[in-house]
Design an enzyme around this catalytic site. Structure first.
Site, mmCIF file in Angstrom:
data_model
loop_
_atom_site.group_PDB
_atom_site.id
_atom_site.type_symbol
_atom_site.label_atom_id
_atom_site.label_comp_id
_atom_site.label_asym_id
_atom_site.label_seq_id
_atom_site.Cartn_x
_atom_site.Cartn_y
_atom_site.Cartn_z
ATOM 1 N N TYR A 140 0.818 -1.217 0.000
ATOM 2 C CA TYR A 140 0.000 0.000 0.000
ATOM 3 C C TYR A 140 0.852 1.269 0.000
ATOM 4 C CZ TYR A 140 -4.099 -2.862 0.891
ATOM 5 O OH TYR A 140 -5.115 -3.777 0.789
ATOM 6 N N LYS A 202 5.238 -14.079 4.856
ATOM 7 C CA LYS A 202 5.483 -15.110 3.840
ATOM 8 C C LYS A 202 6.988 -15.084 3.551
ATOM 9 C CE LYS A 202 4.118 -18.103 0.694
ATOM 10 N NZ LYS A 202 3.558 -19.417 1.020
ATOM 11 N N ASP A 235 -0.175 -18.463 4.527
ATOM 12 C CA ASP A 235 -1.014 -19.561 4.042
ATOM 13 C C ASP A 235 -1.270 -20.593 5.141
ATOM 14 O OD1 ASP A 235 1.711 -19.911 3.862
ATOM 15 O OD2 ASP A 235 1.644 -21.216 2.110
ATOM 16 N N ASP A 259 -4.622 -7.128 6.215
ATOM 17 C CA ASP A 259 -5.916 -6.815 5.619
ATOM 18 C C ASP A 259 -6.704 -8.104 5.398
ATOM 19 O OD1 ASP A 259 -7.906 -5.367 4.404
ATOM 20 O OD2 ASP A 259 -6.884 -5.184 2.474
HETATM 21 MG MG MG Z 1 -10.318 -4.997 3.735
#
Ligand code: MG
Ligand code: NAI
Length: 375
Positions: A140, A202, A235, A259
């Site tokens: 972001y 990750k 994951d 998120d």
């Molecule tokens: Mg969201």
């Protein structure tokens, strides 16, 4: 003079519906505040080409906390089309909430996901996970190249592997950015007597950026020997969280994973109608339900106000109004346990009826008032 100045930003769609509900509760418990309403969102965009007017930025900086409803956002192409003729091509749409997070440096996005007992929407009773999502970096951060060029390929040995014309979005993680969100998670754990903080990443694939995040996590964990620290790839975290959500407590993650996992876990404890959030920096803080503006329900007072009311509870906690926050918490607990179907909202087995948002808000307000008297 009131004790607090609260910036009040309903925004678009159901933003106003749910903030009206919040006011019913805050007024009932006698929260000593002066509310200053500010303009933000789609209406500002389509009239003046700016979804976050300068005057609103000034306003929020002068207040003690910000309560925000929701905004409508559309992809840049569509946003452009809705502008009046004279503004087209002159301004570019950027989400005002993302802008506010950056302008006010609200680096902590905290999303508590608690299964209040007796909610038929709970995936499993007992879930009580608080997600700390980094709010300013990662994907972001906004360094994006829509079309990679020959020129760019020459800048770094690895860049030659990127074909010309490829769309590239950079993920940026810094030591400072990691440190402050991770420390916030541990501080929260300590303050609220939580047992464990889990770092989600990750790092087995995204070695540079996520690797740094994980390294910093274990460095900071050493400062908190009283709290267990562990980590998981995103994951496998999802797999485990689905299998046994009770094994998680506080979770910290870079922006994108944060998120995704907070929506994922939020759905296990009732979904959007129940999911609050806090955006916190060193100086400012903004509180908002996780849901968006749900335009089809705008102004009908049909939706669930609990997400917004729980966000207001987070605001009271942040302001140090512990008693008021506790009164709301107890009221919500009791409401979820025993509210009859006729006072609930549609997402929670109640009627899809106009005005229902306020019916539920008044029910919660009554309970909060009663609990406050007994605290
Ligand atoms: Mg969201
Ligand atoms: P949304 O969260 O607005 O609504 C999706 C669906 O979830 C709704 O149609 C409704 O069925 C349900 N829902 C949402 N809030 C609810 C509540 N309080 N009670 C009961 N049911 C509820 O997400 P959507 O439809 O993807 O986006 C609509 C607009 O909101 C878009 O313009 C989007 O960009 C924006 N948005 C804004 C956010 C923000 O202000 N922070 C966050 C997410 C989306």
């Amino acid at each position: 003079m009131a004790k607090y100045k609260i910036a009040w930003l309903p925004g678009d769609g159901i933003g106003k519906d749910v903030l009206d509900a919040v006011r019913i509760v805050l007024d009932a418990i006698g929260f000593d505040a002066e509310y200053r309403e500010g303009r933000i969102g789609w209406t500002c965009w389509i009239t003046e080409g700016n979804p976050l007017p300068e005057e609103t930025i000034e306003l929020v900086k002068k207040c003690d906390a910000i309560m925000f409803g929701a905004i409508t956002s559309k992809p840049p192409g569509e946003a452009e089309k809705e502008l009046p003729e004279h503004l087209r091509g002159k301004v570019k749409y950027r989400s005002p909430i993302v802008q506010l997070r950056q302008i006010l440096d609200l680096y902590v996005n905290m999303r508590p996901c608690k299964a209040y007992p007796g909610n038929p929407l709970n995936y499993k009773e007992g879930i009580d996970i608080v997600v700390f999502r980094e709010n300013t970096e990662d994907l972001y951060f906004g360094v994006e190249v829509p079309e990679w060029t020959e020129e760019l390929r020459k800048c770094h040995p690895d860049f030659t592997r990127i074909p010309v014309g490829a769309a590239v979005s950079f993920k940026v993680i810094t030591r400072r950015g990691s440190e402050r969100i991770i420390r916030a998670a541990f501080e929260y754990a300590r303050k609220h007597k939580r047992k464990k903080v889990t770092c989600v990443h990750k790092a087995n694939v995204v070695r540079a950026a996520d690797g740094l995040f994980r390294t910093v996590f274990y460095e900071i964990a050493q400062e908190y020997p009283d709290i267990e620290a562990d980590d998981a790839n995103v994951d496998s975290f999802c797999q485990w969280a689905l299998k046994d959500p009770l094994k998680y407590d506080v979770v910290v993650a870079p922006n994108l994973y944060g998120d995704i996992i907070s929506d994922f876990i939020g759905q296990m404890v009732g979904g959007l109608g129940f999911a609050p959030s806090a955006n916190i920096g060193d100086k400012y803080a903004l509180f908002e339900p996780v849901h968006g503006s749900a335009p089809k329900y705008a102004g009908k007072y049909i939706v669930n106000p609990i997400a917004a009311i729980l966000s207001a509870k987070l605001m009271l906690e942040w302001l140090g109004e512990t008693k008021l926050a506790l009164a709301i918490e107890k009221a919500i607990e009791e409401t979820i346990r025993e509210a009859p179907p006729e006072v609930r909202t549609y997402d929670w087995g109640g009627p899809k009826k106009e005005g229902q948002t306020l019916v539920l808000a008044r029910y919660i307000a009554e309970k909060a008032k009663k609990h406050l008297e007994n605290l």
